[in-house]
Design a protein around this motif. Structure first.
Motif, PDB file in Angstrom:
ATOM      1  N   LEU A 181       0.847  -1.189   0.000  1.00  0.00           N
ATOM      2  CA  LEU A 181       0.000   0.000   0.000  1.00  0.00           C
ATOM      3  C   LEU A 181       0.881   1.238   0.000  1.00  0.00           C
ATOM      4  CD1 LEU A 181      -2.849  -0.330   2.653  1.00  0.00           C
ATOM      5  CD2 LEU A 181      -3.094   0.389   0.287  1.00  0.00           C
ATOM      6  N   GLU A 182       0.496   2.196  -0.818  1.00  0.00           N
ATOM      7  CA  GLU A 182       1.236   3.446  -0.870  1.00  0.00           C
ATOM      8  C   GLU A 182       0.246   4.581  -0.993  1.00  0.00           C
ATOM      9  OE1 GLU A 182       5.023   4.576  -3.418  1.00  0.00           O
ATOM     10  OE2 GLU A 182       4.340   2.534  -3.793  1.00  0.00           O
ATOM     11  N   ASN A 183       0.259   5.515  -0.059  1.00  0.00           N
ATOM     12  CA  ASN A 183      -0.634   6.672  -0.116  1.00  0.00           C
ATOM     13  C   ASN A 183      -2.086   6.296  -0.390  1.00  0.00           C
ATOM     14  OD1 ASN A 183       1.510   8.406   0.342  1.00  0.00           O
ATOM     15  ND2 ASN A 183       2.012   8.465  -1.849  1.00  0.00           N
ATOM     16  N   GLY A 184      -2.550   5.273   0.296  1.00  0.00           N
ATOM     17  CA  GLY A 184      -3.962   4.913   0.176  1.00  0.00           C
ATOM     18  C   GLY A 184      -4.307   4.115  -1.060  1.00  0.00           C
ATOM     19  N   ARG A 185      -3.311   3.662  -1.824  1.00  0.00           N
ATOM     20  CA  ARG A 185      -3.586   2.820  -2.993  1.00  0.00           C
ATOM     21  C   ARG A 185      -2.671   1.607  -2.980  1.00  0.00           C
ATOM     22  NH1 ARG A 185      -5.905   5.635  -7.407  1.00  0.00           N
ATOM     23  NH2 ARG A 185      -6.290   7.826  -6.937  1.00  0.00           N
ATOM     24  N   ILE A 186      -3.111   0.523  -3.639  1.00  0.00           N
ATOM     25  CA  ILE A 186      -2.241  -0.641  -3.784  1.00  0.00           C
ATOM     26  C   ILE A 186      -1.243  -0.336  -4.907  1.00  0.00           C
ATOM     27  CG2 ILE A 186      -2.131  -3.074  -4.445  1.00  0.00           C
ATOM     28  CD1 ILE A 186      -3.788  -3.164  -2.095  1.00  0.00           C
ATOM     29  N   SER A 187       0.055  -0.375  -4.579  1.00  0.00           N
ATOM     30  CA  SER A 187       1.023  -0.042  -5.627  1.00  0.00           C
ATOM     31  C   SER A 187       1.569  -1.298  -6.310  1.00  0.00           C
ATOM     32  CB  SER A 187       2.161   0.790  -5.045  1.00  0.00           C
ATOM     33  OG  SER A 187       2.868   0.020  -4.097  1.00  0.00           O
ATOM     34  N   SER A 188       1.648  -2.399  -5.586  1.00  0.00           N
ATOM     35  CA  SER A 188       2.026  -3.649  -6.239  1.00  0.00           C
ATOM     36  C   SER A 188       1.616  -4.835  -5.391  1.00  0.00           C
ATOM     37  CB  SER A 188       3.536  -3.689  -6.517  1.00  0.00           C
ATOM     38  OG  SER A 188       4.244  -3.397  -5.340  1.00  0.00           O
ATOM     39  N   GLU A 189       1.641  -6.012  -6.001  1.00  0.00           N
ATOM     40  CA  GLU A 189       1.260  -7.228  -5.286  1.00  0.00           C
ATOM     41  C   GLU A 189       1.993  -8.407  -5.897  1.00  0.00           C
ATOM     42  OE1 GLU A 189      -2.631  -9.039  -6.506  1.00  0.00           O
ATOM     43  OE2 GLU A 189      -3.032  -6.977  -7.156  1.00  0.00           O
ATOM     44  N   GLY A 190       2.027  -9.521  -5.180  1.00  0.00           N
ATOM     45  CA  GLY A 190       2.671 -10.709  -5.723  1.00  0.00           C
ATOM     46  C   GLY A 190       2.925 -11.740  -4.643  1.00  0.00           C
ATOM     47  N   ASP A 191       3.481 -12.880  -5.042  1.00  0.00           N
ATOM     48  CA  ASP A 191       3.865 -13.887  -4.062  1.00  0.00           C
ATOM     49  C   ASP A 191       4.871 -13.270  -3.104  1.00  0.00           C
ATOM     50  OD1 ASP A 191       2.296 -15.820  -5.121  1.00  0.00           O
ATOM     51  OD2 ASP A 191       3.827 -16.481  -6.557  1.00  0.00           O
ATOM     52  N   ALA A 192       4.782 -13.660  -1.851  1.00  0.00           N
ATOM     53  CA  ALA A 192       5.643 -13.059  -0.836  1.00  0.00           C
ATOM     54  C   ALA A 192       7.108 -13.172  -1.227  1.00  0.00           C
ATOM     55  CB  ALA A 192       5.386 -13.727   0.512  1.00  0.00           C
ATOM     56  N   GLU A 193       7.478 -14.325  -1.747  1.00  0.00           N
ATOM     57  CA  GLU A 193       8.869 -14.547  -2.107  1.00  0.00           C
ATOM     58  C   GLU A 193       9.323 -13.569  -3.199  1.00  0.00           C
ATOM     59  OE1 GLU A 193      10.926 -18.668  -3.162  1.00  0.00           O
ATOM     60  OE2 GLU A 193       9.143 -18.828  -1.891  1.00  0.00           O
ATOM     61  N   HIS A 194       8.432 -13.418  -4.176  1.00  0.00           N
ATOM     62  CA  HIS A 194       8.730 -12.525  -5.291  1.00  0.00           C
ATOM     63  C   HIS A 194       8.885 -11.086  -4.809  1.00  0.00           C
ATOM     64  CE1 HIS A 194       8.413 -10.546  -9.161  1.00  0.00           C
ATOM     65  NE2 HIS A 194       7.408  -9.838  -8.658  1.00  0.00           N
ATOM     66  N   ILE A 195       7.955 -10.651  -3.979  1.00  0.00           N
ATOM     67  CA  ILE A 195       7.998  -9.283  -3.457  1.00  0.00           C
ATOM     68  C   ILE A 195       9.277  -9.064  -2.657  1.00  0.00           C
ATOM     69  CG2 ILE A 195       6.939  -7.718  -1.763  1.00  0.00           C
ATOM     70  CD1 ILE A 195       5.110  -7.719  -3.956  1.00  0.00           C
ATOM     71  N   ASN A 196       9.626 -10.080  -1.893  1.00  0.00           N
ATOM     72  CA  ASN A 196      10.789  -9.984  -1.029  1.00  0.00           C
ATOM     73  C   ASN A 196      12.063  -9.733  -1.828  1.00  0.00           C
ATOM     74  OD1 ASN A 196      11.882  -9.888   1.445  1.00  0.00           O
ATOM     75  ND2 ASN A 196      11.795 -12.087   1.867  1.00  0.00           N
ATOM     76  N   GLN A 197      12.135 -10.356  -3.014  1.00  0.00           N
ATOM     77  CA  GLN A 197      13.362 -10.240  -3.789  1.00  0.00           C
ATOM     78  C   GLN A 197      13.380  -9.021  -4.707  1.00  0.00           C
ATOM     79  OE1 GLN A 197      13.203 -14.102  -5.448  1.00  0.00           O
ATOM     80  NE2 GLN A 197      14.042 -15.075  -3.611  1.00  0.00           N
ATOM     81  N   SER A 198      12.189  -8.490  -4.983  1.00  0.00           N
ATOM     82  CA  SER A 198      12.151  -7.378  -5.931  1.00  0.00           C
ATOM     83  C   SER A 198      12.483  -6.064  -5.230  1.00  0.00           C
ATOM     84  CB  SER A 198      10.782  -7.290  -6.585  1.00  0.00           C
ATOM     85  OG  SER A 198       9.856  -6.838  -5.628  1.00  0.00           O
ATOM     86  N   GLU A 199      12.603  -5.053  -6.038  1.00  0.00           N
ATOM     87  CA  GLU A 199      12.987  -3.738  -5.523  1.00  0.00           C
ATOM     88  C   GLU A 199      11.767  -2.921  -5.107  1.00  0.00           C
ATOM     89  OE1 GLU A 199      16.504  -2.333  -5.973  1.00  0.00           O
ATOM     90  OE2 GLU A 199      16.733  -4.498  -5.802  1.00  0.00           O
TER      91      GLU A 199
END
Lengths: 293, 247
Positions: free
Chosen positions: B220-238
């Motif tokens: 969540l960023e400023n009241g909106r969803i900015s990105s989503e994904g598998d936890a593992e994927h999110i963890n490794q991404s920037e």
């Protein structure tokens, strides 16, 4: 010496009468953290309804039950039209609401039953009797027993029943209570009904003593120092507070009055309460704010 | 609605006091028996989103002005909190909110009243909570207000579990707690998911801890969803780092 004890005992018993009114405050304060200014009006409303029913030829117990139903209706109305609108508002907002309620209830009682003074006879002999050389009021002893039973029942209610535990939870944290699925509306209805019942009992005893009239709603002023000394959150505190106020004001009147003039009874409790505020602002049994460091 | 989702939020918008826009166009889903993380910096709208789901937003003069929320296939956008708890959706509030003047055990009991269980059943529930949080059993007679932060968090979670929920909304369970307590609490959450089949939607600032246990994550960023994904994927991404720094 026996005179001293006579005054002391008389004062203690009279103090219990203050406790009866104070308990009504404590109930609502415990369940919603609000000082219910309308408690005095509820006492008046109950007593006036009861005595008016009695005067219309209705039997004692039927009048008692009908008055109780009226108090439930009053509680329901207050919950539905006042409290429910004010969920999660700051306590001062609720306090102001009860201030307004107080006048509405008084006005309602007046327009329903008229403004004249009614006598109320509970059939309890108010002649003093002699005990170990001391004169004691039978009526006061009866009132003390009633208060004792009330306290016992209420402490079991608050500590052992589910409704009681839920009520204490609501007093601590309304939002958390909502979050675990406690229905605030239902609980408030219950606690205002119980407060109405206590108001009825207090109204009957005070009404029998002073006559049922509008100054009855002013007994709340005597309950204030009781609450400050006993603590706003403790039912047993309101009993102890009542005993302290009752005993000290009578003793002060009788033994100090001779030196600094009579009428001490009227202001002594407030001075005592003020001293307590300096030393122990939460009262003897009041819950202290828990703050971890 | 994704097939078989336990909870599904569609484009909700929440406004407080009729003027303050808290979150906008939020959509997310929670699958049965999963742990979903809702990550974001302070003030991103995590608490508001959870309270909108649990119905507590309306108690704080918030209002869902747009979108809908479905739970087990039913619209719950305007359902009051007590009804949701009855149906198995319960929220653990941010900052724990224990009943300070009640004992630890009384705190737990308050959570169990909603189904009006028998005394026997209530005791069974208590025992199962003590099974997951053995430390609470030792403290049962103590006032919750005097328990430590970690213990209070356990009380708050245990209290919610007493209603035998299907979906638990956890708001910042790691707030103010030592790292090993945070691990302990997340481990218990994972066990509850594995053994009891419960689902969790966890709002967290502590992305590191949450992502280690979550299956899926939303940012969540400023009241909106900015990105989503598998936890593992999110963890490794920037994206995660970016969202915190951009705030």
């Amino acid at each position: 010496m026996s005179f001293f004890f006579e005054v002391l005992l008389g004062g203690l018993l009279a103090g219990v009468m203050y406790s009866l009114v104070a308990i009504g405050f404590v109930l609502i304060y415990k369940a919603s953290g609000v000082f219910n200014f309308a408690q005095g009006s509820m006492v008046l409303f109950a007593a006036l309804t009861f005595v008016s029913l009695l005067e219309r030829g209705i039997s004692f117990w039927l009048a008692f039950v009908l008055t109780l139903l009226a108090m439930v209706a009053l509680a329901w109305t207050i919950e539905r039209w006042v409290l429910r609108k004010l969920v999660n508002r700051p306590p001062i907002t609720l306090f102001m609401a009860t201030l307004g309620l107080s006048y509405i209830i008084e006005g309602l009682a007046q327009s329903l039953w008229g403004a004249q003074v009614h006598g109320l006879d509970l059939g309890i002999n108010d002649e003093p009797f002699e005990f170990q050389g001391m004169l004691l009021s039978q009526f006061d002893i009866f009132a003390a027993c009633v208060a004792g039973v009330l306290v016992l029942v209420l402490s079991v209610f608050f500590n052992k029943t589910r409704t009681g535990i839920a009520l204490r939870a609501v007093a601590d944290d309304q939002l958390a209570a909502l979050a675990v699925g406690i229905k605030l509306e239902k609980l408030w209805l219950i606690v205002w009904t119980v407060a109405g019942f206590v108001g009825l009992v207090a109204g009957l005893l005070w009404g029998a003593r002073l006559g049922v009239q509008f100054s009855l709603s002013l007994v709340v002023l005597k309950a204030l120092p009781v609450l400050i000394i006993g603590g706003f959150t403790s039912i047993s505190g309101s009993i102890v507070g009542g005993l302290i106020i009752g005993a000290s004001e009578k003793l002060a009147e009788v033994f100090l009055g001779a030196y600094i003039g009579g009428g001490i009874e009227n202001w002594f409790p407030y001075m005592l309460a003020m001293l307590f505020l300096l030393v122990r602002p939460t009262g003897i049994f009041g819950e202290r704010q828990i703050e971890r460091v | 609605m994704p097939v078989g989702a336990l909870l599904h939020i569609q484009n909700i918008e929440v406004i407080y006091e009729k003027v303050i826009l808290a979150v906008q166009d939020i959509s997310l889903s929670v699958a049965p028996q999963s742990i979903v993380a809702l990550l974001g910096a302070n003030g991103a709208g995590k608490s508001t989103t959870l309270k909108a789901i649990s119905g507590l937003a309306s108690a704080q003069r918030g209002e869902i002005v747009d979108g809908r929320i479905e739970y087990q296939g039913n619209d719950i956008t305007t359902t009051p909190p007590a009804t949701l708890v009855e149906r198995g959706l319960v929220q653990v509030l941010e900052g724990r909110h224990c009943f300070a003047h009640l004992s630890v055990e009384e705190n737990l009991l308050t959570g169990g009243f909603v189904h009006n269980p028998s005394r026997h059943k209530l005791n069974q529930l208590l025992e199962s909570i003590y099974h997951y949080f053995p430390r609470l059993k030792l403290l049962r007679k103590n006032l919750a207000g005097y328990a430590s932060g970690g213990e209070q968090q356990m009380v708050a979670i245990g209290r919610a579990l007493m209603s035998e929920p299907t979906l638990v909304l956890l708001d910042e369970p790691s707030m103010g707690l030592a790292p090993q307590i945070v691990e302990e609490i997340f481990t218990i959450i994972k066990n509850l998911r594995d053994e009891q089949g419960m689902s969790f939607l966890v709002a967290e600032q502590n992305a590191g801890a949450a992502l280690r246990y979550a299956d899926y994550a939303y940012i969540l960023e400023n009241g909106r969803i900015s990105s989503e994904g598998d936890a593992e994927h999110i963890n490794q991404s920037e994206v995660l780092l970016a969202s915190y720094l951009a705030g």
